[in-house]
Enzyme design. Structure first.
Site, short mmCIF file in Angstrom:
data_model
loop_
_atom_site.label_atom_id
_atom_site.label_comp_id
_atom_site.label_asym_id
_atom_site.label_seq_id
_atom_site.Cartn_x
_atom_site.Cartn_y
_atom_site.Cartn_z
N GLU A 6 4.15 -12.25 -0.17
CA GLU A 6 4.61 -11.02 -0.62
C GLU A 6 4.15 -10.43 -1.93
O GLU A 6 4.30 -10.89 -2.76
CB GLU A 6 6.28 -11.24 -0.20
N ASP A 24 -0.74 -8.53 -2.35
CA ASP A 24 -2.05 -7.71 -1.66
C ASP A 24 -2.73 -7.01 -3.18
O ASP A 24 -3.69 -6.85 -3.39
CB ASP A 24 -1.54 -6.93 -0.54
N ALA A 28 11.92 -1.18 9.21
CA ALA A 28 12.46 -2.30 9.09
C ALA A 28 11.58 -3.11 8.54
O ALA A 28 11.90 -4.43 8.70
CB ALA A 28 12.88 -2.95 10.54
N LEU A 79 8.57 -3.92 9.59
CA LEU A 79 7.78 -4.51 10.31
C LEU A 79 6.45 -3.46 10.95
O LEU A 79 6.05 -3.58 11.88
CB LEU A 79 8.68 -4.79 11.55
N SER A 80 6.40 -2.48 9.83
CA SER A 80 5.12 -1.69 9.87
C SER A 80 4.95 -0.65 11.25
O SER A 80 4.05 -0.92 11.82
CB SER A 80 4.01 -2.53 9.73
N SER A 123 4.76 2.18 10.79
CA SER A 123 3.92 2.99 10.29
C SER A 123 2.44 2.78 10.60
O SER A 123 1.56 3.85 11.24
CB SER A 123 3.91 3.36 8.73
N GLU A 180 -1.84 6.99 5.59
CA GLU A 180 -0.74 6.66 5.16
C GLU A 180 -0.44 6.94 3.47
O GLU A 180 0.52 7.71 3.12
CB GLU A 180 -0.35 5.27 5.19
N ASP A 208 -1.06 -4.15 6.58
CA ASP A 208 -0.30 -3.87 8.01
C ASP A 208 -1.54 -3.18 8.87
O ASP A 208 -1.39 -3.68 9.94
CB ASP A 208 0.48 -2.46 7.65
N TYR A 211 9.46 -0.59 -5.47
CA TYR A 211 7.97 -1.31 -5.25
C TYR A 211 7.01 -0.86 -6.33
O TYR A 211 6.05 -1.42 -6.91
CB TYR A 211 7.50 -0.48 -4.09
P1 ADP Z 1 7.89 0.65 8.38
O1 ADP Z 1 6.48 0.87 8.36
O2 ADP Z 1 8.20 -0.81 7.93
O3 ADP Z 1 8.58 0.62 9.78
P2 ADP Z 1 7.65 2.83 7.20
O4 ADP Z 1 8.70 3.55 6.05
O5 ADP Z 1 6.55 2.46 6.26
O6 ADP Z 1 8.50 1.68 7.61
O7 ADP Z 1 7.44 3.52 8.28
C1 ADP Z 1 8.35 4.31 9.05
C2 ADP Z 1 8.15 5.59 9.18
O8 ADP Z 1 6.94 5.99 10.18
C3 ADP Z 1 9.13 6.55 10.13
O9 ADP Z 1 10.33 6.98 9.24
C4 ADP Z 1 8.52 7.60 10.72
O10 ADP Z 1 8.11 8.76 9.67
C5 ADP Z 1 7.07 7.02 11.11
N1 ADP Z 1 7.08 6.42 12.35
C6 ADP Z 1 6.82 5.12 12.45
N2 ADP Z 1 6.83 5.06 13.95
C7 ADP Z 1 6.99 6.32 14.64
C8 ADP Z 1 7.58 6.72 16.04
N3 ADP Z 1 7.57 6.02 16.97
N4 ADP Z 1 7.72 7.89 16.08
C9 ADP Z 1 7.87 8.91 14.93
N5 ADP Z 1 7.65 8.42 13.67
C10 ADP Z 1 7.47 7.08 13.58
MG MG Z 2 5.20 0.84 6.86
#
Ligand code: ADP
Ligand code: MG
Length: 396
Positions: free
Chosen positions: A44, A47, A133, A135-136, A138, A173, A185, A242
């Site tokens: 952690e 990277d 959460a 868990l990516s 994004s 991103e 990720d 971060y």
């Molecule tokens: P993580 O990648 O850990 O879940 P992030 O903050 O990097 O957290 O990414 C979460 C963001 O990605 C959400 O707040 C949203 O903006 C976008 N996102 C991810 N999946 C979806 C989805 N299925 N529908 C809409 N937005 C999404």
């Molecule tokens: Mg993310």
């Protein structure tokens, strides 16, 4: 079993998504892309320090249905979010897309930047990866779009092609969604193999993913499972955490006279006069060693050592790197008390998820113990999921 977040059956989910796509956009999707979320087993904040990470792809994934358009427009909607994004593809780029749709539309821009001729598209998104959460979700969203568009234009989905796609998703991103990301990720979402973790080495001139290796885990054979607990907390007050840690690691490397903390050794770190930089650097140097140690132990089937490395990693993040929080500490301590071989917070920290290595027959007991401990402490009920190491992004 209670409160386990299921990944869903991909084919069933795709059938439903195709019907939704037709209802919403008035056309059948040409194809559906799928990309997994991930959980990092260990490594952690390594990277961006030229270090090692060891993530696995989750069975939980994001699906994106796609139908091409001939007018150069792009429309994006999600079953998990409000609103429809709509624009002319030529107008999509850094600074032009607000909110969640930037993660999807940003990929179209980044692929175009790589010289791919991207047509207008209608996209519909559906995910079983919990959002935000750690868990990516994004990267799962970006990579599902990347795979769908690449398949549509007949592009390259070989390992080399997937590395290029990962780079495009990273640009989407960081440059379009405006969230700096290290590349772990996207790499694991596009390159994972079922049953294995992915060892990634960031010791490269530009800090991107360098060498990679699949590490067969054999969890089932060992009677073990990976249990993820989503604490459902995000400590907004420390959102700058971060960036602060990145800057502190940079200052520590400078004080040690090395390009990156990958080049630092523990003796040098312990001699640093500034106690804060000493602790930050000690985490990074120790964590890189722990990743190597875990890979060796996994290969030798020495799961006790793996569990102890998880516990040491968590202590290092809690005490030296200071990125844990009460909920993560409780999830980790309770999992170990209830029979996990080891557990640690995972992801950037200050909330998000923990991961525990648990004998398969103890999973239920660990889940129950963590639920009880959170209730007793007055925390919101956490969610749990089984992180069965799964396959990389592909078409459904
Ligand atoms: P993580 O990648 O850990 O879940 P992030 O903050 O990097 O957290 O990414 C979460 C963001 O990605 C959400 O707040 C949203 O903006 C976008 N996102 C991810 N999946 C979806 C989805 N299925 N529908 C809409 N937005 C999404
Ligand atoms: Mg993310």
């Amino acid at each position: 079993m209670t409160s386990l977040l299921e990944p869903g059956t991909t084919t069933d989910r795709a059938v439903r998504l195709r019907a939704e796509h037709r209802a919403r956009w008035g056309a059948d999707p040409a194809l559906v892309g799928r990309a997994p979320g991930r959980v990092n087993l260990i490594g952690e904040h390594t990277d961006y320090n030229g270090g090692l990470v060891l993530p696995v792809a989750l069975p939980h994934s994001t699906l994106v249905s796609l139908s091409p358009r001939d007018d150069g427009r792009v429309r994006v909607a999600s079953l998990q979010a409000e609103g429809v994004f709509e624009a002319q593809l030529d107008d999509v780029g850094p600074g032009t897309v607000d909110g969640w749709a930037a993660y999807a539309a940003g990929v179209l821009w980044a692929l175009d930047e790589q010289g791919v001729t991207v047509p207008g598209v209608d996209l519909l998104v559906d995910s079983t990866v919990p959002l935000g959460a750690g868990l990516s979700s994004s990267a799962a969203l970006e990579c599902a779009v990347a795979v769908a568009v690449t398949a549509l234009v007949g592009g390259d989905l070989s390992p080399a092609g997937r590395r290029r796609l990962a780079a495009a998703c990273v640009r989407a991103e960081s440059e379009v969604a405006g969230a700096p990301t290290g590349g772990m990720d996207q790499a694991v979402s596009l390159l994972a193999e079922p049953g294995a973790a992915l060892l990634l080495d960031f010791d490269t001139a530009d800090g991107s993913v360098g060498d990679l290796r699949h590490v067969e885990l054999g969890l089932e054979r060992a009677g073990l499972a990976l249990l993820v607990t989503d604490t459902r907390v995000s400590h907004a007050l420390v959102d700058g955490g971060y960036g602060d840690r990145r800057a502190e690691c940079g200052r520590a490397a400078e004080a040690l006279g090395v390009d990156s903390l990958r080049r630092a050794d523990l003796a040098g770190v312990e001699a640093l006069p500034d106690p804060l930089l000493r602790r930050r650097a000690r985490h990074v140097v120790g964590e890189v060693q722990r990743v190597s140690g875990v890979v060796e132990a996994v290969t030798a089937g020495d799961w006790g050592t793996v569990g102890r490395a998880f516990v040491a990693s968590h202590a290092s993040m809690r005490d030296d790197f200071e990125i844990s929080c009460a909920e993560l500490d409780l999830a980790v301590a309770t999992a170990v008390e209830a029979g996990a071989l080891g557990a640690r917070m995972t992801g950037g920290g200050f909330g998000g998820s923990s991961v525990a290595l648990v004998p398969a027959d103890r999973v239920e007991a660990v889940v129950a113990a963590v639920q009880r401990a959170f209730a007793d402490a007055g925390h919101r009920a956490p969610l749990h999921l089984m992180a069965t190491p799964s396959a990389a992004a592909d078409l459904v």
